[in-house]
Design a protein around this motif. Sequence first.
Motif, PDB file in Angstrom:
ATOM      1  N   VAL A   1       0.836  -1.203   0.000  1.00 57.21           N
ATOM      2  CA  VAL A   1       0.000   0.000   0.000  1.00 57.21           C
ATOM      3  C   VAL A   1       0.871   1.253   0.000  1.00 57.21           C
TER       4      VAL A   1
ATOM      5  N   ARG B   1      -3.782   8.055   3.190  1.00 53.86           N
ATOM      6  CA  ARG B   1      -3.456   6.680   3.578  1.00 53.86           C
ATOM      7  C   ARG B   1      -3.626   6.543   5.080  1.00 53.86           C
TER       8      ARG B   1
ATOM      9  N   VAL C   1      -7.181   5.115   1.441  1.00 54.09           N
ATOM     10  CA  VAL C   1      -6.744   3.715   1.430  1.00 54.09           C
ATOM     11  C   VAL C   1      -6.255   3.371   2.833  1.00 54.09           C
TER      12      VAL C   1
ATOM     13  N   VAL D   1     -10.414   0.590   0.247  1.00 55.60           N
ATOM     14  CA  VAL D   1     -10.310   1.736  -0.650  1.00 55.60           C
ATOM     15  C   VAL D   1     -11.661   2.433  -0.662  1.00 55.60           C
TER      16      VAL D   1
END
Length: 455
Positions: free
Chosen positions: A290, A310, A349, A362
């Motif tokens: 990721v 993130r 994410v 996501v």
Amino acid sequence: MVAIAFLIPLGLVVQQLAEDRAVADAERIAAAVVAVLVVRPDQAAVNTAVTTISGDAEGRVAVHNSPSVQMGTGRARTAEIDQADDGSEMLTVDVDGGKALLAPARLSDGTVAVVEVFVPEDELNKGVALAWFTLFALAVGLVAASVWVGDRLAHKVVGAAKSFAQAARSLNDGQLGVRVQPGGPLELMEAGQAFNSMAERVLALIKAERELVADLSHRLRTPLTALRLDAEPITGPAGERVRRSINNLEVEVDQLIRSARQPPANTGEITKVGADGLPVGARCDASEIVRERMVFWSAVAGDQGRTCKRVGATLPAPVPVSRADLAAALDAILGNVFRYTPQGTPIEVAVTRRDGWVAVRVDDGGPGIPDPEAAMQRGVSNKGSTGLGLDIARRLAAGVNGAVNIGRSRFGGASVVVLLPDVEAPPRPTSRFGLVGRLSREPGRRRGRHQGVPR
């Protein structure tokens, strides 16, 4: 059973024959005594005749209603003797210990004497016990032989069926080189031959498909080369990013060509499973993947005015899939977001690890998908695409007993959660779908009503 049903009547016939033989012998003795009485009704002549006929007949012969001959002790009842006296034929009656044959003899003075010949029980059953024993032994032998033959035939049929079933399971497990040795009944032999033909056909189809994929992948080299030449004049971070993307694409195309040119697995190898129930082999860190992919997609999001956040992905999250496969699945999901949501749409994410599962989520703030079920079907799309984006993620998760769940994100758009087993903490025996809500969100954050919005 057929043998027993045949041998029992045969034993009864043997018993009847023994009885008839004993009665016939008694008739012979009675006829001889009657002949002597008719010709010469003398005690000495009758005794001589009885002794001459049979040595053991003396105690079995008795003469009734003859004044000149007194012999033996009769066993028949008076009524039965009178019945024989009134008749002209021999009469057989049951007495204690056997049977008695009564034969009338008309003497010269007009009187009728009755000769009684006793047939003991052992004479009536002489040889019957041996015959029954022989028949019983024969029946046991026939049954044992039939059981042995049946067992051999059944073993042959069952063995062929088991071999056929094992070959089918092996083919289902990916052992494309497995073949059946046709055997057993004609039907199983034909089924085995058909199975071998089917396996050869499957192997040929897979080989042809892989060759086609290799050819198509190789054709991509030409446009990639042209794209690289066009990107050379581009300077700055944008040009570097484009060239890096082209390099990554060339690596993927090369890997695809190498994989497609490998011969189909026909050596009997199957995926090995460890003690934890997970496939042995490919491993990667979901958090690392990721972080790596977000470097690329964050730059693309910046160009489109998107906020790309993130969450998590700081601690290791090992999953039983390869780096390339997980990266391809994540790129497919993010690619859908960038392709089908307006510029400026936020993206988030996240990686969550809990209860033996690793969830890669996501979220986007787009409009969602009008036909969720169709979006999860391979090759189906209402956006003009190939329809393979979400299927890549679905097949990746399904290959390791994971799942893909689609819901509503906190932005109001779609939320795609890829649920994968944790390599270091095997999943607990519970429904993986029930864990999605807890794993895909941070603790304490309430989630809106779940909506199945496959993408």
